[in-house]
Motif scaffolding. Sequence first.
Motif, PDB file in Angstrom:
ATOM      1  N   GLU A  26      -6.950 -81.321  25.715  1.00 36.11           N
ATOM      2  CA  GLU A  26      -6.264 -81.341  27.010  1.00 36.11           C
ATOM      3  C   GLU A  26      -4.745 -81.283  26.822  1.00 36.11           C
ATOM      4  O   GLU A  26      -4.054 -80.575  27.555  1.00 36.11           O
ATOM      5  CB  GLU A  26      -6.640 -82.602  27.789  1.00 36.11           C
ATOM      6  CG  GLU A  26      -8.071 -82.644  28.271  1.00 36.11           C
ATOM      7  CD  GLU A  26      -8.451 -83.994  28.869  1.00 36.11           C
ATOM      8  OE1 GLU A  26      -7.531 -84.774  29.250  1.00 36.11           O
ATOM      9  OE2 GLU A  26      -9.651 -84.269  28.960  1.00 36.11           O
ATOM     10  N   ALA A  27      -4.257 -82.033  25.838  1.00 34.27           N
ATOM     11  CA  ALA A  27      -2.816 -82.022  25.564  1.00 34.27           C
ATOM     12  C   ALA A  27      -2.359 -80.641  25.098  1.00 34.27           C
ATOM     13  O   ALA A  27      -1.288 -80.169  25.501  1.00 34.27           O
ATOM     14  CB  ALA A  27      -2.479 -83.081  24.511  1.00 34.27           C
ATOM     15  N   LEU A  28      -3.160 -79.981  24.280  1.00 35.41           N
ATOM     16  CA  LEU A  28      -2.822 -78.623  23.829  1.00 35.41           C
ATOM     17  C   LEU A  28      -2.782 -77.650  24.997  1.00 35.41           C
ATOM     18  O   LEU A  28      -1.867 -76.816  25.095  1.00 35.41           O
ATOM     19  CB  LEU A  28      -3.834 -78.140  22.774  1.00 35.41           C
ATOM     20  CG  LEU A  28      -3.745 -78.793  21.406  1.00 35.41           C
ATOM     21  CD1 LEU A  28      -4.975 -78.473  20.580  1.00 35.41           C
ATOM     22  CD2 LEU A  28      -2.485 -78.355  20.678  1.00 35.41           C
ATOM     23  N   ASN A  29      -3.747 -77.758  25.890  1.00 34.79           N
ATOM     24  CA  ASN A  29      -3.767 -76.877  27.069  1.00 34.79           C
ATOM     25  C   ASN A  29      -2.566 -77.148  27.974  1.00 34.79           C
ATOM     26  O   ASN A  29      -1.953 -76.214  28.496  1.00 34.79           O
ATOM     27  CB  ASN A  29      -5.076 -77.047  27.843  1.00 34.79           C
ATOM     28  CG  ASN A  29      -6.251 -76.421  27.125  1.00 34.79           C
ATOM     29  OD1 ASN A  29      -6.105 -75.406  26.442  1.00 34.79           O
ATOM     30  ND2 ASN A  29      -7.416 -77.016  27.262  1.00 34.79           N
ATOM     31  N   GLU A  30      -2.235 -78.410  28.126  1.00 35.23           N
ATOM     32  CA  GLU A  30      -1.068 -78.766  28.936  1.00 35.23           C
ATOM     33  C   GLU A  30       0.220 -78.245  28.301  1.00 35.23           C
ATOM     34  O   GLU A  30       1.102 -77.732  28.992  1.00 35.23           O
ATOM     35  CB  GLU A  30      -1.018 -80.292  29.075  1.00 35.23           C
ATOM     36  CG  GLU A  30      -0.052 -80.804  30.105  1.00 35.23           C
ATOM     37  CD  GLU A  30      -0.115 -82.314  30.260  1.00 35.23           C
ATOM     38  OE1 GLU A  30       0.957 -82.926  30.483  1.00 35.23           O
ATOM     39  OE2 GLU A  30      -1.220 -82.889  30.162  1.00 35.23           O
ATOM     40  N   ALA A  31       0.306 -78.365  26.984  1.00 33.94           N
ATOM     41  CA  ALA A  31       1.476 -77.858  26.267  1.00 33.94           C
ATOM     42  C   ALA A  31       1.569 -76.342  26.382  1.00 33.94           C
ATOM     43  O   ALA A  31       2.646 -75.779  26.548  1.00 33.94           O
ATOM     44  CB  ALA A  31       1.432 -78.274  24.807  1.00 33.94           C
ATOM     45  N   ALA A  32       0.419 -75.660  26.309  1.00 33.65           N
ATOM     46  CA  ALA A  32       0.402 -74.198  26.413  1.00 33.65           C
ATOM     47  C   ALA A  32       0.863 -73.754  27.795  1.00 33.65           C
ATOM     48  O   ALA A  32       1.509 -72.708  27.928  1.00 33.65           O
ATOM     49  CB  ALA A  32      -0.992 -73.661  26.124  1.00 33.65           C
ATOM     50  N   GLU A  33       0.562 -74.552  28.812  1.00 27.89           N
ATOM     51  CA  GLU A  33       1.008 -74.210  30.167  1.00 27.89           C
ATOM     52  C   GLU A  33       2.529 -74.188  30.263  1.00 27.89           C
ATOM     53  O   GLU A  33       3.086 -73.371  30.998  1.00 27.89           O
ATOM     54  CB  GLU A  33       0.431 -75.198  31.177  1.00 27.89           C
ATOM     55  CG  GLU A  33      -1.040 -75.011  31.438  1.00 27.89           C
ATOM     56  CD  GLU A  33      -1.611 -76.065  32.377  1.00 27.89           C
ATOM     57  OE1 GLU A  33      -0.809 -76.768  33.056  1.00 27.89           O
ATOM     58  OE2 GLU A  33      -2.836 -76.180  32.433  1.00 27.89           O
ATOM     59  N   THR A  34       3.198 -75.063  29.524  1.00 21.54           N
ATOM     60  CA  THR A  34       4.668 -75.057  29.564  1.00 21.54           C
ATOM     61  C   THR A  34       5.208 -73.763  28.973  1.00 21.54           C
ATOM     62  O   THR A  34       6.200 -73.239  29.451  1.00 21.54           O
ATOM     63  CB  THR A  34       5.266 -76.264  28.815  1.00 21.54           C
ATOM     64  OG1 THR A  34       4.906 -76.192  27.436  1.00 21.54           O
ATOM     65  CG2 THR A  34       4.794 -77.572  29.413  1.00 21.54           C
ATOM     66  N   PHE A  35       4.544 -73.242  27.931  1.00 20.78           N
ATOM     67  CA  PHE A  35       4.961 -71.962  27.366  1.00 20.78           C
ATOM     68  C   PHE A  35       4.702 -70.835  28.358  1.00 20.78           C
ATOM     69  O   PHE A  35       5.522 -69.932  28.500  1.00 20.78           O
ATOM     70  CB  PHE A  35       4.219 -71.658  26.061  1.00 20.78           C
ATOM     71  CG  PHE A  35       4.692 -72.469  24.897  1.00 20.78           C
ATOM     72  CD1 PHE A  35       5.994 -72.368  24.432  1.00 20.78           C
ATOM     73  CD2 PHE A  35       3.826 -73.344  24.259  1.00 20.78           C
ATOM     74  CE1 PHE A  35       6.428 -73.111  23.359  1.00 20.78           C
ATOM     75  CE2 PHE A  35       4.252 -74.097  23.179  1.00 20.78           C
ATOM     76  CZ  PHE A  35       5.553 -73.989  22.735  1.00 20.78           C
ATOM     77  N   GLN A  36       3.575 -70.884  29.048  1.00 14.90           N
ATOM     78  CA  GLN A  36       3.256 -69.842  30.029  1.00 14.90           C
ATOM     79  C   GLN A  36       4.242 -69.874  31.188  1.00 14.90           C
ATOM     80  O   GLN A  36       4.654 -68.834  31.686  1.00 14.90           O
ATOM     81  CB  GLN A  36       1.812 -69.996  30.522  1.00 14.90           C
ATOM     82  CG  GLN A  36       0.808 -69.643  29.451  1.00 14.90           C
ATOM     83  CD  GLN A  36      -0.619 -70.014  29.838  1.00 14.90           C
ATOM     84  OE1 GLN A  36      -0.856 -70.709  30.809  1.00 14.90           O
ATOM     85  NE2 GLN A  36      -1.574 -69.546  29.040  1.00 14.90           N
TER      86      GLN A  36
END
Length: 181
Positions: free
Chosen positions: A154-164
């Motif tokens: 979940e943390a990785l997905n949340e972090a990836a959203e910031t890049f997107q």
Amino acid sequence: MFITQAVKKKEVEDRDEPKYPSYKEFLELKKIVKSLQAQKEPKKLSALNKFKKEIISPITEQALSETDYVDLIPVDKMRLLNKAYPIIWEKLVLEPLYTKYNCETEEDKEKLKNKKNIQADYTLQVDSIIDEMNEGELDDQEHYREDLASLFTEALNEAAETFQKLDDEDSDYDYDEDDDE
């Protein structure tokens, strides 16, 4: 009688003389002492580094495999992980401390983070997570690791959203071809 006294005297002298090691034994002991003196105590890890090494590292590959980011090049993978670490730190370490110290507002949370001996609290929390990972039956340990891996996913997905979001902001900018000239 004179001979027996001489033998007894010799026995007493032998007992009183200390037994010195041979020169070869002496050199061997000297090497051992030098090697022990040369050994440095392992550096004590900070709570964050201990968290990364003993909690996050064992579950990283499992968490990445559950995302779409498993095939990232190493540089991008490191960028993603570095964005995810603070998120998982917040969930696993800070939130329990906020609850423990009844921090309800952002101001209370900041005061707690800036507390003088907060590192001791961080270390205790990290140690309790490590203890929980290693106690109980193997089946329970595995389930706990899976729970940690899903939190990290979940943390990785949340972090990836910031890049997107950053990519979306960059794509909103109109590049004018005339600007190159």
